[in-house]
Design a protein around this motif. Structure first.
Motif: not given
Length: 192
Positions: A104, A125, A127-129, A134, A136-137, A139
């Motif tokens: 993030g 922000k 993000r899960r990768t 990616v 999930d994201e 913000t």
């Protein structure tokens, strides 16, 4: 001055750490910065310029930071950016797989070792990768990521504009695949 800064970094490397990956808790902390000024009595260090905080798989990068250590040896660092500079960036490996990450950025990031959380404020922000994709994201104005439980919370900062849309936004990618598009269903349909 440099010797004092290196001595402080060496002392801080001996304390335990926060993690999303369980092994990160037992890694040393390595801090690099262009400039640093440390007060060994009050355990406060001011850092500037290309700061990198590393502990196991955890990486935080920023231009400005203030690091403190409590009486029990836990670290707390506030990292920030100024207009025109890159946002503060963090990345940490997640448990459960070979290439799973949480990353993030924000204009200010607080890392609390004792609570094992990353607190992102202003243009945040996260993000899960998985395998560099990616999944999930999120913000929002303010995101708290609790690495121990792998949970996050999105809230508004106090005193913001009442007319602007200040809601957090979550984009969740589907886990299930469309059976009409997947290669397995295409193969299965040709064998019927």
């Amino acid at each position: 001055m440099k010797k004092t800064f290196l001595l402080l970094c060496g002392l801080l490397a001996c304390v335990s750490a926060a993690q999303a990956e369980r092994n990160d808790s037992f890694q040393k902390t390595v801090i690099r910065a262009r400039d640093g000024a440390g007060d060994l009595v009050h355990k406060v260090t001011t850092l500037t310029g290309k700061i990198e905080v590393r502990r196991g798989t955890l990486l935080i990068q920023a231009e400005h930071g203030i690091l403190t250590e409590d009486a029990q040896g836990y670290q707390h660092i506030v990292l920030s950016t100024l207009p025109g500079e890159k946002p503060v960036f963090f990345r940490q490996k997640r448990d459960g797989g070979e290439n799973l990450w949480m990353e993030g950025e924000a204009l200010q990031v607080e890392y609390d070792e004792k609570a094992e959380l990353v607190d992102l404020s202003s243009d945040a922000k996260v993000r899960r990768t998985a395998d560099a994709v990616v999944t999930d994201e999120v913000t929002g104005e303010h995101i708290i990521y609790k690495s121990r439980e792998e949970k996050y919370f999105v809230t508004q900062l106090p005193g913001g504009s009442p007319v602007a849309d200040r809601r957090g936004v979550m984009v969740l990618q589907p886990v299930r695949k469309d059976p009409l598009i997947s290669p397995a269903s295409a193969t299965a349909s040709t064998h019927q």
